[in-house]
Scaffold this active site. Structure first.
Site, short mmCIF file in Angstrom:
data_model
loop_
_atom_site.label_atom_id
_atom_site.label_comp_id
_atom_site.label_asym_id
_atom_site.label_seq_id
_atom_site.Cartn_x
_atom_site.Cartn_y
_atom_site.Cartn_z
N TYR A 25 0.84 -1.20 0.00
CA TYR A 25 0.00 0.00 0.00
C TYR A 25 0.88 1.26 0.00
O TYR A 25 0.66 2.18 -0.78
CB TYR A 25 -0.94 -0.01 1.22
CG TYR A 25 -1.65 1.31 1.42
CD1 TYR A 25 -2.74 1.66 0.62
CD2 TYR A 25 -1.21 2.22 2.37
CE1 TYR A 25 -3.38 2.88 0.78
CE2 TYR A 25 -1.84 3.44 2.53
CZ TYR A 25 -2.92 3.78 1.73
OH TYR A 25 -3.53 4.99 1.89
N GLU A 47 -10.81 6.56 5.32
CA GLU A 47 -10.14 7.47 6.27
C GLU A 47 -11.07 7.78 7.43
O GLU A 47 -10.63 7.84 8.58
CB GLU A 47 -9.68 8.75 5.57
CG GLU A 47 -8.53 8.58 4.62
CD GLU A 47 -7.21 8.19 5.27
OE1 GLU A 47 -7.05 8.30 6.51
OE2 GLU A 47 -6.31 7.76 4.52
N TRP A 55 -4.49 2.81 10.75
CA TRP A 55 -4.73 2.63 9.32
C TRP A 55 -4.53 1.17 8.93
O TRP A 55 -5.23 0.65 8.07
CB TRP A 55 -3.82 3.54 8.50
CG TRP A 55 -4.07 3.39 7.02
CD1 TRP A 55 -3.22 2.90 6.10
CD2 TRP A 55 -5.28 3.69 6.34
NE1 TRP A 55 -3.82 2.88 4.86
CE2 TRP A 55 -5.10 3.37 4.99
CE3 TRP A 55 -6.52 4.20 6.73
CZ2 TRP A 55 -6.09 3.54 4.01
CZ3 TRP A 55 -7.51 4.38 5.77
CH2 TRP A 55 -7.29 4.05 4.43
#
Length: 191
Positions: A25, A47, A55
């Protein structure tokens, strides 16, 4: 300070044993300019889902989110019923916070209004930059900004229109993810 992945690359995050997906990522998505409205919507929802979490946790659940929210098809998300949204509270493939789940529909409705008003969400969003995305090279995460005047402005505008989970810190993380700012650490291989 970067982490060193199993491939020997220095990254801002990810790449260690068991976290190769996170390094992937970092290498291929984080900080890459996104101009596709569907991807901008997906990133915004993810988000927002991160609020109060890591995250990494959200990224591990991204495929579950894609299944639960129709591939982040904005129109389909805007038409989800209360019954469909309530059912998702039992779905272990996503974060089962009621407010976060319901915000997907609410944010989709606002997103569609903005597409209609501005031609695309992308044109409105990226119009907040007066030039190319700023490049920052902090030495570590403690030196990295968590908000800016641009994230403040975007956040206020989205809240005024009725979106949820779009505070300035979330919006700044969103800007980092979609390439509106380049915050790779100074010793990252991407810097």
């Amino acid at each position: 300070m970067t982490t060193v992945g199993t491939d020997g690359k220095h990254r801002c995050f990810g790449g260690q044993a068991g976290k190769e997906f996170y390094g992937d990522y970092h290498d291929n998505e984080w900080g890459v300019a996104v101009h596709d409205d569907c991807l901008l919507f997906e990133n915004m929802i993810l988000e927002g889902a991160q609020a109060g979490l890591s995250w990494e946790t959200v990224l591990r659940k991204r495929d579950g989110y894609r299944r639960a929210f129709h591939g982040f098809d904005i129109v389909r998300c805007s038409k989800m019923t209360d019954e469909e949204l309530e059912a998702l509270r039992e779905n272990e493939a996503i974060i089962r916070n009621r407010l976060k789940i319901y915000s997907v529909r609410k944010n989709a409705l606002v997103f569609l209004e903005m597409q209609s008003e501005f031609g695309s969400f992308d044109s409105w969003l990226w119009g907040h930059l007066s030039g190319p995305p700023p490049v920052n090279r902090p030495k570590n995460f403690s030196e990295m900004a968590t908000s800016t005047s641009v994230s403040d402005t975007i956040s206020k505008a989205l809240k005024k229109r009725g979106m949820s989970f779009v505070g300035t810190t979330i919006i700044y993380a969103y800007m980092q993810a979609i390439g509106m700012t380049d915050d790779h650490l100074a010793d990252c291989w991407q810097a």
